[in-house]
Design a protein around this motif. Structure first.
Motif, PDB file in Angstrom:
ATOM      1  N   MET A  18       0.847  -1.180   0.000  1.00 24.96           N
ATOM      2  CA  MET A  18       0.000   0.000   0.000  1.00 24.96           C
ATOM      3  C   MET A  18       0.891   1.241   0.000  1.00 24.96           C
ATOM      4  O   MET A  18       1.884   1.304   0.706  1.00 24.96           O
ATOM      5  N   THR A  19       0.513   2.214  -0.772  1.00 25.34           N
ATOM      6  CA  THR A  19       1.305   3.432  -0.862  1.00 25.34           C
ATOM      7  C   THR A  19       1.054   4.330   0.338  1.00 25.34           C
ATOM      8  O   THR A  19       0.032   4.234   1.005  1.00 25.34           O
ATOM      9  N   LYS A  20       1.996   5.200   0.585  1.00 31.44           N
ATOM     10  CA  LYS A  20       1.884   6.157   1.692  1.00 31.44           C
ATOM     11  C   LYS A  20       0.789   7.181   1.380  1.00 31.44           C
ATOM     12  O   LYS A  20       0.664   7.635   0.257  1.00 31.44           O
ATOM     13  N   ALA A  21       0.031   7.535   2.392  1.00 33.23           N
ATOM     14  CA  ALA A  21      -1.062   8.491   2.214  1.00 33.23           C
ATOM     15  C   ALA A  21      -0.525   9.891   1.905  1.00 33.23           C
ATOM     16  O   ALA A  21       0.469  10.331   2.470  1.00 33.23           O
ATOM     17  N   THR A  22      -1.188  10.580   1.008  1.00 31.19           N
ATOM     18  CA  THR A  22      -0.856  11.956   0.662  1.00 31.19           C
ATOM     19  C   THR A  22      -1.377  12.884   1.748  1.00 31.19           C
ATOM     20  O   THR A  22      -2.499  12.734   2.228  1.00 31.19           O
TER      21      THR A  22
ATOM     22  N   VAL B   8     -13.134   1.847   8.835  1.00 26.93           N
ATOM     23  CA  VAL B   8     -12.495   1.583   7.535  1.00 26.93           C
ATOM     24  C   VAL B   8     -11.170   2.311   7.381  1.00 26.93           C
ATOM     25  O   VAL B   8     -10.380   1.976   6.501  1.00 26.93           O
ATOM     26  N   ALA B   9     -10.902   3.304   8.218  1.00 27.78           N
ATOM     27  CA  ALA B   9      -9.626   4.017   8.150  1.00 27.78           C
ATOM     28  C   ALA B   9      -9.410   4.782   9.446  1.00 27.78           C
ATOM     29  O   ALA B   9     -10.362   5.184  10.111  1.00 27.78           O
ATOM     30  N   SER B  10      -8.153   4.959   9.777  1.00 27.74           N
ATOM     31  CA  SER B  10      -7.757   5.800  10.898  1.00 27.74           C
ATOM     32  C   SER B  10      -6.907   6.927  10.339  1.00 27.74           C
ATOM     33  O   SER B  10      -5.980   6.678   9.562  1.00 27.74           O
TER      34      SER B  10
ATOM     35  N   ILE C 120      -4.978  16.490  -5.695  1.00 24.00           N
ATOM     36  CA  ILE C 120      -4.537  15.942  -4.411  1.00 24.00           C
ATOM     37  C   ILE C 120      -5.673  15.184  -3.735  1.00 24.00           C
ATOM     38  O   ILE C 120      -5.474  14.079  -3.214  1.00 24.00           O
ATOM     39  N   VAL C 121      -6.878  15.748  -3.744  1.00 31.21           N
ATOM     40  CA  VAL C 121      -8.026  15.050  -3.143  1.00 31.21           C
ATOM     41  C   VAL C 121      -8.295  13.744  -3.894  1.00 31.21           C
ATOM     42  O   VAL C 121      -8.579  12.712  -3.277  1.00 31.21           O
ATOM     43  N   ALA C 122      -8.159  13.735  -5.219  1.00 32.28           N
ATOM     44  CA  ALA C 122      -8.349  12.495  -5.995  1.00 32.28           C
ATOM     45  C   ALA C 122      -7.320  11.447  -5.581  1.00 32.28           C
ATOM     46  O   ALA C 122      -7.655  10.260  -5.441  1.00 32.28           O
ATOM     47  N   GLU C 123      -6.094  11.853  -5.370  1.00 31.87           N
ATOM     48  CA  GLU C 123      -5.054  10.917  -4.932  1.00 31.87           C
ATOM     49  C   GLU C 123      -5.384  10.364  -3.541  1.00 31.87           C
ATOM     50  O   GLU C 123      -5.236   9.168  -3.280  1.00 31.87           O
ATOM     51  N   ILE C 124      -5.845  11.241  -2.657  1.00 26.74           N
ATOM     52  CA  ILE C 124      -6.246  10.811  -1.317  1.00 26.74           C
ATOM     53  C   ILE C 124      -7.412   9.830  -1.410  1.00 26.74           C
ATOM     54  O   ILE C 124      -7.438   8.796  -0.732  1.00 26.74           O
ATOM     55  N   LEU C 125      -8.398  10.139  -2.266  1.00 23.65           N
ATOM     56  CA  LEU C 125      -9.556   9.250  -2.438  1.00 23.65           C
ATOM     57  C   LEU C 125      -9.139   7.877  -2.939  1.00 23.65           C
ATOM     58  O   LEU C 125      -9.654   6.851  -2.474  1.00 23.65           O
ATOM     59  N   ALA C 126      -8.228   7.839  -3.890  1.00 23.63           N
ATOM     60  CA  ALA C 126      -7.764   6.549  -4.412  1.00 23.63           C
ATOM     61  C   ALA C 126      -7.125   5.727  -3.298  1.00 23.63           C
ATOM     62  O   ALA C 126      -7.384   4.522  -3.166  1.00 23.63           O
ATOM     63  N   HIS C 127      -6.325   6.372  -2.478  1.00 22.82           N
ATOM     64  CA  HIS C 127      -5.688   5.683  -1.359  1.00 22.82           C
ATOM     65  C   HIS C 127      -6.732   5.196  -0.352  1.00 22.82           C
ATOM     66  O   HIS C 127      -6.681   4.060   0.127  1.00 22.82           O
ATOM     67  N   ARG C 128      -7.719   6.044  -0.038  1.00 23.36           N
ATOM     68  CA  ARG C 128      -8.759   5.664   0.925  1.00 23.36           C
ATOM     69  C   ARG C 128      -9.617   4.523   0.395  1.00 23.36           C
ATOM     70  O   ARG C 128     -10.029   3.643   1.143  1.00 23.36           O
ATOM     71  N   LEU C 129      -9.899   4.545  -0.898  1.00 23.08           N
ATOM     72  CA  LEU C 129     -10.679   3.460  -1.498  1.00 23.08           C
ATOM     73  C   LEU C 129      -9.945   2.136  -1.345  1.00 23.08           C
ATOM     74  O   LEU C 129     -10.538   1.117  -0.973  1.00 23.08           O
ATOM     75  N   GLU C 130      -8.647   2.157  -1.574  1.00 26.04           N
ATOM     76  CA  GLU C 130      -7.830   0.951  -1.413  1.00 26.04           C
ATOM     77  C   GLU C 130      -7.863   0.470   0.040  1.00 26.04           C
ATOM     78  O   GLU C 130      -8.039  -0.715   0.315  1.00 26.04           O
TER      79      GLU C 130
ATOM     80  N   LYS D  70     -10.159  -3.183   4.352  1.00 24.73           N
ATOM     81  CA  LYS D  70     -10.843  -3.350   5.645  1.00 24.73           C
ATOM     82  C   LYS D  70     -12.139  -4.143   5.493  1.00 24.73           C
ATOM     83  O   LYS D  70     -12.451  -5.014   6.307  1.00 24.73           O
ATOM     84  N   LEU D  71     -12.911  -3.831   4.453  1.00 27.68           N
ATOM     85  CA  LEU D  71     -14.171  -4.547   4.248  1.00 27.68           C
ATOM     86  C   LEU D  71     -13.926  -6.010   3.893  1.00 27.68           C
ATOM     87  O   LEU D  71     -14.650  -6.894   4.354  1.00 27.68           O
ATOM     88  N   MET D  72     -12.895  -6.284   3.103  1.00 22.59           N
ATOM     89  CA  MET D  72     -12.546  -7.677   2.781  1.00 22.59           C
ATOM     90  C   MET D  72     -12.115  -8.424   4.044  1.00 22.59           C
ATOM     91  O   MET D  72     -12.473  -9.584   4.244  1.00 22.59           O
ATOM     92  N   GLU D  73     -11.379  -7.739   4.907  1.00 19.34           N
ATOM     93  CA  GLU D  73     -10.951  -8.324   6.175  1.00 19.34           C
ATOM     94  C   GLU D  73     -12.171  -8.658   7.036  1.00 19.34           C
ATOM     95  O   GLU D  73     -12.259  -9.750   7.603  1.00 19.34           O
ATOM     96  N   GLN D  74     -13.124  -7.747   7.132  1.00 19.87           N
ATOM     97  CA  GLN D  74     -14.345  -7.990   7.900  1.00 19.87           C
ATOM     98  C   GLN D  74     -15.140  -9.155   7.318  1.00 19.87           C
ATOM     99  O   GLN D  74     -15.660  -9.988   8.043  1.00 19.87           O
ATOM    100  N   TYR D  75     -15.207  -9.209   5.984  1.00 17.78           N
ATOM    101  CA  TYR D  75     -15.909 -10.304   5.315  1.00 17.78           C
ATOM    102  C   TYR D  75     -15.244 -11.637   5.629  1.00 17.78           C
ATOM    103  O   TYR D  75     -15.916 -12.612   5.936  1.00 17.78           O
ATOM    104  N   ALA D  76     -13.911 -11.682   5.606  1.00 24.21           N
ATOM    105  CA  ALA D  76     -13.175 -12.916   5.891  1.00 24.21           C
ATOM    106  C   ALA D  76     -13.411 -13.362   7.329  1.00 24.21           C
ATOM    107  O   ALA D  76     -13.584 -14.554   7.599  1.00 24.21           O
ATOM    108  N   ILE D  77     -13.439 -12.418   8.269  1.00 26.97           N
ATOM    109  CA  ILE D  77     -13.692 -12.749   9.671  1.00 26.97           C
ATOM    110  C   ILE D  77     -15.090 -13.342   9.821  1.00 26.97           C
ATOM    111  O   ILE D  77     -15.286 -14.350  10.497  1.00 26.97           O
TER     112      ILE D  77
END
Length: 151
Positions: free
Chosen positions: A1-5, A66-68, A123-133, A138-145
Motif C-alpha cells: 500500500m502506498t503512503k497516504a498523501t 475503515v480508516a484511521s 490531491i483530493v483524488a489521490e487521497i480518495l484513491a488511497h482511501r478506497l484501497e 478493511k471490508l474484505m478483512e471484515q468479510y473474511a472474519i
C-alpha cells in the motif's frame, strides 16, 4: 500500500498559504462524532494532532472502522462533489486539533485561482484513491472474519 498523501504538504507553498487564509483552528474531544454518513458536507478538516476513525454503517447496529486518520490527514472530501453528503461517519479516537475549512469560501477561492483549484482536486483524488484501497482492504478483512465465524 502506498503512503497516504498529506493535503497541506502536497500543495506548493504559495497555494498552501493562499488556502490557509481560510483556515480556522478547532478541536474535538475524544469520542466526539465529527459527522455522520448522509449528513450535509459543507466543510473539511486537516488534522493537526490526535486521530479520527472513519466508519461505515454495515447494519443498523454495527459500524466498521475503515480508516484511521492522524496528523496531516484530510478529514472529509464529500464537500467537493455533489450531492455534498458525507459518505462515511467520523469519530475522534483521541483529542483532536485540526484546521477547519468551510467549503463555500474554498470553492470560491478555487474559482479565483484555477491553479489552486486544479492542485486541490488532484490531491483530493489521490487521497480518495488511497482511501478506497484502504476501505476495500478493511471490508474484505471484515468479510473474511465473518466467513471464518460461519463454519
Amino acid at each position: 500500500m502506498t503512503k497516504a498523501t498529506k493535503l497541506l504538504t502536497a500543495l506548493p507553498p504559495p497555494q498552501r498559504q493562499h488556502l490557509m487564509t481560510l483556515a480556522r483552528e478547532v478541536s474535538f474531544p475524544e469520542d466526539t462524532r465529527v459527522f455522520e454518513a448522509g449528513g450535509r458536507a459543507d466543510r473539511f478538516w486537516v488534522i493537526r494532532s490526535g486521530s479520527v476513525s472513519l466508519d461505515q454503517q454495515v447494519t443498523t447496529h454495527q459500524r466498521v472502522t475503515v480508516a484511521s486518520l492522524s496528523a496531516g490527514d484530510l478529514l472529509g472530501w464529500s464537500w467537493l462533489f455533489p450531492p455534498y453528503r458525507w459518505d462515511f461517519g467520523a469519530e475522534a479516537f483521541s483529542p483532536v486539533r485540526a484546521y477547519e475549512f468551510e467549503a463555500q469560501p474554498v470553492l470560491k477561492l478555487c474559482e479565483e485561482d484555477p491553479a489552486l483549484g486544479l492542485s486541490l482536486v488532484r490531491i483530493v483524488a489521490e487521497i480518495l484513491a488511497h482511501r478506497l484501497e484502504m476501505t476495500r482492504g478493511k471490508l474484505m478483512e471484515q468479510y473474511a472474519i465473518k466467513r471464518r465465524g460461519a463454519f
